[in-house]
Write a protein that holds these residues in place. Structure first.
Motif, PDB file in Angstrom:
ATOM      1  N   HIS A  36       0.838  -1.211   0.000  1.00 56.37           N
ATOM      2  CA  HIS A  36       0.000   0.000   0.000  1.00 56.37           C
ATOM      3  C   HIS A  36       0.863   1.246   0.000  1.00 56.37           C
ATOM      4  O   HIS A  36       0.579   2.221  -0.692  1.00 56.37           O
ATOM      5  CB  HIS A  36      -0.938   0.000   1.205  1.00 56.37           C
ATOM      6  CG  HIS A  36      -1.928  -1.113   1.155  1.00 56.37           C
ATOM      7  ND1 HIS A  36      -2.952  -1.140   0.258  1.00 56.37           N
ATOM      8  CD2 HIS A  36      -2.025  -2.261   1.867  1.00 56.37           C
ATOM      9  CE1 HIS A  36      -3.656  -2.249   0.421  1.00 56.37           C
ATOM     10  NE2 HIS A  36      -3.106  -2.947   1.394  1.00 56.37           N
ATOM     11  N   THR A  44       1.868   2.425  -3.314  1.00 60.33           N
ATOM     12  CA  THR A  44       0.893   2.965  -4.265  1.00 60.33           C
ATOM     13  C   THR A  44       0.493   4.403  -3.939  1.00 60.33           C
ATOM     14  O   THR A  44      -0.168   5.058  -4.732  1.00 60.33           O
ATOM     15  CB  THR A  44      -0.385   2.105  -4.307  1.00 60.33           C
ATOM     16  OG1 THR A  44      -0.910   2.036  -2.982  1.00 60.33           O
ATOM     17  CG2 THR A  44      -0.106   0.705  -4.818  1.00 60.33           C
ATOM     18  N   GLU A  45       0.840   4.883  -2.761  1.00 56.56           N
ATOM     19  CA  GLU A  45       0.506   6.259  -2.388  1.00 56.56           C
ATOM     20  C   GLU A  45       1.800   7.067  -2.375  1.00 56.56           C
ATOM     21  O   GLU A  45       2.661   6.846  -1.519  1.00 56.56           O
ATOM     22  CB  GLU A  45      -0.125   6.301  -0.978  1.00 56.56           C
ATOM     23  CG  GLU A  45      -1.415   5.508  -0.839  1.00 56.56           C
ATOM     24  CD  GLU A  45      -2.570   6.160  -1.568  1.00 56.56           C
ATOM     25  OE1 GLU A  45      -2.640   7.395  -1.636  1.00 56.56           O
ATOM     26  OE2 GLU A  45      -3.412   5.404  -2.099  1.00 56.56           O
ATOM     27  N   GLU A  55       2.394   2.080   6.201  1.00 56.63           N
ATOM     28  CA  GLU A  55       1.681   1.104   5.366  1.00 56.63           C
ATOM     29  C   GLU A  55       0.191   1.084   5.720  1.00 56.63           C
ATOM     30  O   GLU A  55      -0.667   1.122   4.839  1.00 56.63           O
ATOM     31  CB  GLU A  55       2.309  -0.284   5.558  1.00 56.63           C
ATOM     32  CG  GLU A  55       1.527  -1.460   4.993  1.00 56.63           C
ATOM     33  CD  GLU A  55       1.546  -1.551   3.473  1.00 56.63           C
ATOM     34  OE1 GLU A  55       2.203  -0.713   2.839  1.00 56.63           O
ATOM     35  OE2 GLU A  55       0.887  -2.453   2.935  1.00 56.63           O
ATOM     36  N   GLU A  99      -2.980   2.365   3.468  1.00 60.82           N
ATOM     37  CA  GLU A  99      -4.108   1.479   3.163  1.00 60.82           C
ATOM     38  C   GLU A  99      -5.440   2.189   3.451  1.00 60.82           C
ATOM     39  O   GLU A  99      -6.382   2.118   2.659  1.00 60.82           O
ATOM     40  CB  GLU A  99      -3.995   0.195   3.997  1.00 60.82           C
ATOM     41  CG  GLU A  99      -4.977  -0.861   3.574  1.00 60.82           C
ATOM     42  CD  GLU A  99      -4.839  -2.150   4.374  1.00 60.82           C
ATOM     43  OE1 GLU A  99      -3.907  -2.248   5.206  1.00 60.82           O
ATOM     44  OE2 GLU A  99      -5.668  -3.035   4.163  1.00 60.82           O
ATOM     45  N   ARG A 150      -6.048   4.809   0.801  1.00 60.05           N
ATOM     46  CA  ARG A 150      -6.428   4.182  -0.468  1.00 60.05           C
ATOM     47  C   ARG A 150      -7.907   3.781  -0.439  1.00 60.05           C
ATOM     48  O   ARG A 150      -8.651   3.987  -1.381  1.00 60.05           O
ATOM     49  CB  ARG A 150      -5.549   2.953  -0.699  1.00 60.05           C
ATOM     50  CG  ARG A 150      -5.748   2.324  -2.033  1.00 60.05           C
ATOM     51  CD  ARG A 150      -4.511   1.620  -2.556  1.00 60.05           C
ATOM     52  NE  ARG A 150      -4.754   1.149  -3.909  1.00 60.05           N
ATOM     53  CZ  ARG A 150      -4.743   1.921  -4.970  1.00 60.05           C
ATOM     54  NH1 ARG A 150      -4.468   3.194  -4.847  1.00 60.05           N
ATOM     55  NH2 ARG A 150      -4.990   1.436  -6.165  1.00 60.05           N
TER      56      ARG A 150
END
Ligand code: ZN
Length: 270
Positions: A84, A87-88, A127, A131, A134
């Motif tokens: 996660h 992805t950010e 993390e 999450e 997201r």
């Protein structure tokens, strides 16, 4: 006598440098051997099985062979991939910043288990924040900005406890100059003296520091991260906290950290 030719260790990847055709030198941080460099041969070939477990910030279990100059990573198995976080972009940059700090402040081949565990704890926290963020994005919920405040506090917490662990504990309880107990009033701050100064000592040359900033700094210094409450802090207070911690880091390192500019850029974005 049988000589040991290889060893097993868990590690976090702090830095990667490409060398030769397909190799990569990795800066690893480990619980018992501290920080060191090792080479991963053939890792940039598409068929490499190790590659996925040797990304920046990967937490992996490694088999390492002793080499003449550099040790050689022969096997890598993922323990945590922090998917996660990757992805950010904001959380990822925060993670890279923590790695840059460790790389800059920790000497090679010096065991520092406290910092290792701290880094791992902070990456796990980033993390799970990533999450949550997201999930909120997927649900179409607007960001409140409070998540950003939380990660900024996490960065300040890490900076402070990293300095503590390597013997540069900032003075936030007693005046860094005269050692008198600091009171809840406007005090001063001097990076070269290593912390906060009482009004008397800061009269001529220290920058002023608000009561609220001192309260937050003390709270971060004496708390475990899991116990730090979700604070609502305005931007001027966040700036003061950053000014203090970056001032101390810059004083000890005698330079700026590379990720600072990038973090600033991302902060301005929203
Ligand atoms: Zn003083």
């Amino acid at each position: 006598m049988r000589q040991q030719h290889s060893y097993s260790t868990e590690a976090i990847v702090l830095k990667r440098t490409d060398v030769g055709e397909a190799d990569r030198i990795l800066t690893l941080f480990t619980p018992t051997k501290g920080k060191f460099h090792a080479i991963a041969k053939g890792i940039r070939r598409p068929i490499s099985k190790k590659a996925g477990h040797l990304e920046l910030l990967s937490h992996s279990q490694l088999q390492v062979a002793l080499g003449r100059n550099l040790d050689i990573i022969t096997q890598a198995e993922g323990r945590e991939s922090f998917l996660h976080l990757r992805t950010e972009i904001w959380h990822m940059t925060c993670g890279f910043y923590l790695a840059e700090l460790v790389n800059a402040f920790i000497e090679d081949h010096t065991q520092n288990l406290d910092v290792y565990l701290l880094l791992l704890e902070m990456l796990r926290s980033l993390e799970s924040d990533a999450e949550i963020q997201r999930q909120q994005t997927l649900e179409g919920n607007a960001h409140t900005g409070q998540e950003r405040v939380r990660t900024l506090l996490l960065l300040r917490y890490f900076e402070m406890h990293l300095l503590d662990a390597i013997g540069y504990e900032p003075a936030f309880r007693q005046c860094a100059q005269c050692a008198s107990e600091l009171k809840p009033e406007e005090n001063g701050f001097s990076p070269s003296l290593g912390g906060v100064l009482c009004p008397q000592c800061s009269r001529f040359w220290a920058r002023s520091l608000s009561v609220n900033a001192l309260k937050v700094l003390r709270l971060l210094q004496r708390s475990k991260w899991s116990e730090v409450p979700r604070l609502r802090l305005d931007s001027s207070l966040l700036f003061e906290l950053e000014f203090v911690m970056h001032g101390l880091l810059r004083f000890h390192l005698e330079r700026d950290l590379k990720t600072w500019n990038f973090l600033d850029m991302l902060s301005l974005k929203d």
